[in-house]
Design an enzyme around this catalytic site. Structure first.
Site, PDB file in Angstrom:
ATOM      1  CG  HIS A  64      -0.413   0.257   2.512  1.00 20.96           C
ATOM      2  ND1 HIS A  64      -0.094  -0.740   3.403  1.00 20.96           N
ATOM      3  CD2 HIS A  64      -0.095   1.410   3.125  1.00 20.96           C
ATOM      4  CE1 HIS A  64       0.388  -0.210   4.506  1.00 20.96           C
ATOM      5  NE2 HIS A  64       0.396   1.098   4.361  1.00 20.96           N
ATOM      6  CG  ASP A 109       0.108  -4.021   3.025  1.00 23.91           C
ATOM      7  OD1 ASP A 109       0.473  -3.471   1.971  1.00 23.91           O
ATOM      8  OD2 ASP A 109      -0.076  -3.413   4.097  1.00 23.91           O
ATOM      9  CB  SER A 203       2.892   2.190   6.050  1.00 20.97           C
ATOM     10  OG  SER A 203       1.666   2.139   6.710  1.00 20.97           O
TER      11      SER A 203
END
Length: 257
Positions: A64, A109, A203
């Protein structure tokens, strides 16, 4: 509300499901300048993420965190006063976990990036080992990155922060994240009492256990560091065969998310 930890609503719309802004490290302290030689600062379409160098030509981050314009910075500690051996690269090629209806959005992910040029090992740059085995419950692991250091405000430090958290029983995460499978390709990690967590800006960064990359920062609670709300990390060990196959040149089994 569960959100993948990214900084922009644009990416949330792009991925078409609720996600949390790119994580920070809440409850941590400044990392030692020599303990994160593998850590990558990722800028992509105005979003800040993290990543991990796994050899001189390849790195891992979260899927992402993908974007059209990605800048990858290695050997960085202070963003305002860069180390002399800092190196900047862009992706030569990006690989995503193969599409499969048998996996949830969390299982996929992960993004493997081949750099446009290999980086040179130096005082502040060196790869992190891939896992030899998965971590067990209660293993103490390390999180790090330049993400916000407040669970409620976007306060981004000049230097990366580090904190220790624990591998948590996966049932705790399944209770909080609807649809998470029992045999999910994720790790559940955090501090059940709260106070330490990844959050906006981290992230794609590493979850490090016993000197190996075991997880990739993916999903967490909002606000960060709440009691009994551990975060989800993509489980690197369960993707090892795919990672090694891509690096070896077998790219036939991949497709974009």
């Amino acid at each position: 509300m569960v959100l993948i930890r990214v900084l922009a609503n644009l990416l949330i719309l792009q991925l078409s499901y609720a996600q949390k802004s790119s994580e920070l490290v809440v409850g941590g302290d400044e990392c030692n300048i020599n303990e994160h030689r593998f850590l990558v600062l990722v800028y992509t379409d105005g979003i800040q993420c993290g990543g991990t160098l796994i050899n001189k030509e390849w790195m891992l981050t979260a899927a992402h965190c993908d974007g059209k314009k990605m800048k990858l910075q290695f050997g960085l500690h202070s963003k305002n006063v860069p180390n002399k051996d800092k190196q900047t690269r862009v992706p030569k090629k990006k690989y995503f976990f193969p599409c499969s209806k048998n996996f949830t959005k969390w299982d996929k992910d992960i993004m493997l990036i081949r750099l446009n040029h290999p980086v040179n090992n130096s005082t502040h740059i060196a790869p992190l080992s891939l896992p030899s085995k998965p971590p067990s419950q209660d293993t103490v692991c390390n999180i790090m990155g330049w993400g916000t250091i407040s669970p409620t405000k976007e306060i981004y430090p000049d230097v990366p922060h580090c904190a220790n958290i624990n591998i948590v029983d996966h049932a705790v995460c399944r209770a909080f994240y609807p649809g998470l499978l029992e045999k999910s390709k994720t790790l559940c990690a955090g501090i059940l009492e709260g106070g330490k967590d990844t959050c906006q800006g981290v992230s794609g960064g590493p979850l490090i256990c016993n000197g190996q990359i075991q997880g990739i920062v993916s999903v967490g609670g909002d606000p960060c560091a709440e009691p009994r709300v551990p975060a989800l990390y993509t489980k690197v060990f369960d993707h090892l065969d795919w990672i090694k196959s891509i690096i070896a040149g077998n790219t036939a089994a991949t497709c974009p998310l």
